[in-house]
Design a protein around this motif. Sequence first.
Motif, PDB file in Angstrom:
ATOM      1  N   MET A   1       0.853  -1.195   0.000  1.00 56.32           N
ATOM      2  CA  MET A   1       0.000   0.000   0.000  1.00 56.32           C
ATOM      3  C   MET A   1       0.889   1.246   0.000  1.00 56.32           C
ATOM      4  SD  MET A   1      -2.909   1.109   2.802  1.00 56.32           S
ATOM      5  CE  MET A   1      -3.836  -0.395   2.524  1.00 56.32           C
ATOM      6  N   ASP A   2       0.628   2.225  -0.908  1.00 59.74           N
ATOM      7  CA  ASP A   2       1.463   3.418  -0.958  1.00 59.74           C
ATOM      8  C   ASP A   2       1.100   4.366   0.176  1.00 59.74           C
ATOM      9  OD1 ASP A   2      -0.821   4.918  -1.713  1.00 59.74           O
ATOM     10  OD2 ASP A   2      -0.444   4.539  -3.824  1.00 59.74           O
ATOM     11  N   ILE A   3       1.892   5.426   0.329  1.00 62.40           N
ATOM     12  CA  ILE A   3       1.730   6.339   1.463  1.00 62.40           C
ATOM     13  C   ILE A   3       0.366   7.021   1.439  1.00 62.40           C
ATOM     14  CG2 ILE A   3       2.616   8.452   2.511  1.00 62.40           C
ATOM     15  CD1 ILE A   3       5.393   7.645   1.613  1.00 62.40           C
ATOM     16  N   ALA A   4      -0.078   7.479   0.273  1.00 59.22           N
ATOM     17  CA  ALA A   4      -1.366   8.168   0.165  1.00 59.22           C
ATOM     18  C   ALA A   4      -2.521   7.241   0.530  1.00 59.22           C
ATOM     19  CB  ALA A   4      -1.550   8.717  -1.247  1.00 59.22           C
ATOM     20  N   ALA A   5      -2.489   6.006   0.035  1.00 65.76           N
ATOM     21  CA  ALA A   5      -3.552   5.043   0.331  1.00 65.76           C
ATOM     22  C   ALA A   5      -3.543   4.670   1.812  1.00 65.76           C
ATOM     23  CB  ALA A   5      -3.382   3.801  -0.530  1.00 65.76           C
ATOM     24  N   ASP A   6      -2.343   4.543   2.374  1.00 66.72           N
ATOM     25  CA  ASP A   6      -2.211   4.213   3.797  1.00 66.72           C
ATOM     26  C   ASP A   6      -2.801   5.318   4.648  1.00 66.72           C
ATOM     27  OD1 ASP A   6      -1.385   2.428   5.786  1.00 66.72           O
ATOM     28  OD2 ASP A   6       0.426   3.598   6.166  1.00 66.72           O
ATOM     29  N   LEU A   7      -2.543   6.567   4.274  1.00 65.31           N
ATOM     30  CA  LEU A   7      -3.074   7.708   5.015  1.00 65.31           C
ATOM     31  C   LEU A   7      -4.591   7.804   4.873  1.00 65.31           C
ATOM     32  CD1 LEU A   7      -2.117  10.138   6.726  1.00 65.31           C
ATOM     33  CD2 LEU A   7      -2.131  11.484   4.611  1.00 65.31           C
ATOM     34  N   ALA A   8      -5.100   7.512   3.672  1.00 61.14           N
ATOM     35  CA  ALA A   8      -6.548   7.551   3.447  1.00 61.14           C
ATOM     36  C   ALA A   8      -7.254   6.496   4.290  1.00 61.14           C
ATOM     37  CB  ALA A   8      -6.855   7.327   1.964  1.00 61.14           C
ATOM     38  N   LEU A   9      -6.664   5.317   4.401  1.00 60.82           N
ATOM     39  CA  LEU A   9      -7.235   4.270   5.239  1.00 60.82           C
ATOM     40  C   LEU A   9      -7.204   4.679   6.705  1.00 60.82           C
ATOM     41  CD1 LEU A   9      -8.366   1.408   5.642  1.00 60.82           C
ATOM     42  CD2 LEU A   9      -5.994   0.570   5.670  1.00 60.82           C
ATOM     43  N   PHE A  10      -6.110   5.290   7.125  1.00 62.51           N
ATOM     44  CA  PHE A  10      -5.971   5.768   8.500  1.00 62.51           C
ATOM     45  C   PHE A  10      -7.084   6.750   8.840  1.00 62.51           C
ATOM     46  CE2 PHE A  10      -3.347   8.746  11.357  1.00 62.51           C
ATOM     47  CZ  PHE A  10      -3.732   8.094  12.519  1.00 62.51           C
ATOM     48  N   ARG A  11      -7.314   7.727   7.947  1.00 64.36           N
ATOM     49  CA  ARG A  11      -8.368   8.714   8.177  1.00 64.36           C
ATOM     50  C   ARG A  11      -9.746   8.064   8.199  1.00 64.36           C
ATOM     51  NH1 ARG A  11     -12.240  10.463   5.542  1.00 64.36           N
ATOM     52  NH2 ARG A  11     -11.528   9.442   3.638  1.00 64.36           N
ATOM     53  N   ALA A  12     -10.018   7.215   7.206  1.00 64.52           N
ATOM     54  CA  ALA A  12     -11.333   6.584   7.111  1.00 64.52           C
ATOM     55  C   ALA A  12     -11.614   5.724   8.342  1.00 64.52           C
ATOM     56  CB  ALA A  12     -11.421   5.749   5.844  1.00 64.52           C
ATOM     57  N   GLU A  13     -10.620   4.992   8.798  1.00 64.41           N
ATOM     58  CA  GLU A  13     -10.810   4.106   9.944  1.00 64.41           C
ATOM     59  C   GLU A  13     -11.031   4.905  11.220  1.00 64.41           C
ATOM     60  OE1 GLU A  13      -8.687   0.051  10.067  1.00 64.41           O
ATOM     61  OE2 GLU A  13      -7.620   1.264  11.555  1.00 64.41           O
ATOM     62  N   ARG A  14     -10.238   5.964  11.403  1.00 65.39           N
ATOM     63  CA  ARG A  14     -10.436   6.798  12.594  1.00 65.39           C
ATOM     64  C   ARG A  14     -11.804   7.466  12.568  1.00 65.39           C
ATOM     65  NH1 ARG A  14      -6.040  11.123  14.390  1.00 65.39           N
ATOM     66  NH2 ARG A  14      -5.148   9.253  15.349  1.00 65.39           N
ATOM     67  N   ASP A  15     -12.191   8.012  11.414  1.00 62.53           N
ATOM     68  CA  ASP A  15     -13.492   8.665  11.300  1.00 62.53           C
ATOM     69  C   ASP A  15     -14.628   7.670  11.540  1.00 62.53           C
ATOM     70  OD1 ASP A  15     -12.157  10.983  10.758  1.00 62.53           O
ATOM     71  OD2 ASP A  15     -12.794  11.143   8.658  1.00 62.53           O
ATOM     72  N   ALA A  16     -14.462   6.441  11.067  1.00 58.77           N
ATOM     73  CA  ALA A  16     -15.486   5.420  11.272  1.00 58.77           C
ATOM     74  C   ALA A  16     -15.612   5.070  12.749  1.00 58.77           C
ATOM     75  CB  ALA A  16     -15.148   4.168  10.460  1.00 58.77           C
ATOM     76  N   LEU A  17     -14.491   4.965  13.444  1.00 61.68           N
ATOM     77  CA  LEU A  17     -14.516   4.689  14.890  1.00 61.68           C
ATOM     78  C   LEU A  17     -15.186   5.835  15.640  1.00 61.68           C
ATOM     79  CD1 LEU A  17     -10.933   3.216  15.368  1.00 61.68           C
ATOM     80  CD2 LEU A  17     -13.090   1.973  15.628  1.00 61.68           C
ATOM     81  N   ALA A  18     -14.854   7.068  15.259  1.00 60.94           N
ATOM     82  CA  ALA A  18     -15.473   8.228  15.907  1.00 60.94           C
ATOM     83  C   ALA A  18     -16.975   8.258  15.638  1.00 60.94           C
ATOM     84  CB  ALA A  18     -14.810   9.507  15.400  1.00 60.94           C
ATOM     85  N   PHE A  19     -17.357   7.930  14.417  1.00 63.52           N
ATOM     86  CA  PHE A  19     -18.766   7.874  14.036  1.00 63.52           C
ATOM     87  C   PHE A  19     -19.525   6.864  14.905  1.00 63.52           C
ATOM     88  CE2 PHE A  19     -21.860   5.668  11.127  1.00 63.52           C
ATOM     89  CZ  PHE A  19     -22.799   6.687  11.053  1.00 63.52           C
ATOM     90  N   LEU A  20     -18.979   5.657  15.031  1.00 60.66           N
ATOM     91  CA  LEU A  20     -19.627   4.642  15.862  1.00 60.66           C
ATOM     92  C   LEU A  20     -19.610   5.037  17.333  1.00 60.66           C
ATOM     93  CD1 LEU A  20     -18.425   1.241  14.330  1.00 60.66           C
ATOM     94  CD2 LEU A  20     -20.617   2.407  13.997  1.00 60.66           C
ATOM     95  N   GLY A  21     -18.522   5.691  17.770  1.00 60.67           N
ATOM     96  CA  GLY A  21     -18.456   6.146  19.152  1.00 60.67           C
ATOM     97  C   GLY A  21     -19.534   7.167  19.463  1.00 60.67           C
ATOM     98  N   LEU A  22     -19.754   8.100  18.552  1.00 64.99           N
ATOM     99  CA  LEU A  22     -20.807   9.101  18.754  1.00 64.99           C
ATOM    100  C   LEU A  22     -22.191   8.457  18.734  1.00 64.99           C
ATOM    101  CD1 LEU A  22     -19.614  12.190  16.676  1.00 64.99           C
ATOM    102  CD2 LEU A  22     -19.958  12.088  19.146  1.00 64.99           C
ATOM    103  N   LEU A  23     -22.430   7.546  17.779  1.00 60.26           N
ATOM    104  CA  LEU A  23     -23.723   6.864  17.731  1.00 60.26           C
ATOM    105  C   LEU A  23     -23.967   6.072  19.017  1.00 60.26           C
ATOM    106  CD1 LEU A  23     -24.061   5.470  14.080  1.00 60.26           C
ATOM    107  CD2 LEU A  23     -24.722   7.702  14.986  1.00 60.26           C
ATOM    108  N   SER A  24     -22.933   5.394  19.512  1.00 56.89           N
ATOM    109  CA  SER A  24     -23.063   4.603  20.733  1.00 56.89           C
ATOM    110  C   SER A  24     -23.349   5.492  21.933  1.00 56.89           C
ATOM    111  CB  SER A  24     -21.785   3.791  20.973  1.00 56.89           C
ATOM    112  OG  SER A  24     -21.567   2.876  19.921  1.00 56.89           O
TER     113      SER A  24
END
Length: 280
Positions: A1-24
């Motif tokens: 995985m290249d640096i840009a894709a790795d960073l995009a996954l990092f952001r998406a995963e963190r945002d998804a965790l925050a999203f579920l945390g807020l919903l919970s």
Amino acid sequence: MDIAADLALFRAERDALAFLGLLSSLYLRFDPPISPEDSATAPTHFQGLNIHALIIDNVDGEVLALEHNQIHAHQSPVEHAEQRALRMAIARIGAKRARTPATTVEDYYRTQMFYDDGAEDADFLQRGATIYTSLEPCPMCATTILVCRVKRTVFLLQDTTFGGEWVSAKNQYYKKYNLAYGQLNLSDAGSPFLTQVRNIHQTISRRVEGVRNDKVIDTLIFDHLMEELQTGFTLFCQLTPDNLTTRGDHNTANTRTFDDLRRICNVPIRPPTSPEIHFR
């Protein structure tokens, strides 16, 4: 995985965790609306509006605060979720990264508390802090977030009545600071977990359109999303660290976020003997 894709996954995963945390958090602390006798009056609540705010330290993924609106509990119009979360996060940062004698108070909160300079994509994920809110911040909270120089602000739903102040205040008073602001975007799914979260996000987006068509004001939208909140909480309960597909330091930070959110929401990690959950 290249640096840009790795960073995009990092952001998406963190945002998804925050999203579920807020919903919970919204689900677990849901404040049922109280309908007044006068049907022309907007409903009130026991504690406050169903609006929550989450602050994450971008440096290491620690959850600095997860708070909810309590204007009724304290009989105070300033007890918004963002205000409460910022006060808690300020106390935590003060203990975690204390101001040195050589640093003035002004320099401390302008450059070290929730902010660190840098305009690259990675800087908004690994420097300063991110505040996530269930509803776009009102003028009071948007200004407070700017005064605190929070590096990144993400909101789940737009507030079509009271939103928009952050942008105008930023452009007028805080131009020199590299700050990010915008609505949650989970369109890029890079793993089965993210696909599942994106589906919930899209379902909520469609549901919100219907609620708004019924003339429900934005500050009361989450009063009508109990089923969707429960779905998000259920997925959060099924999630394990193995479902996170980031690597290295990114995985370490997101695992920290995941663990902190589970602890705050009092959701234990499933033991190894529990049935395996398959994400589709």
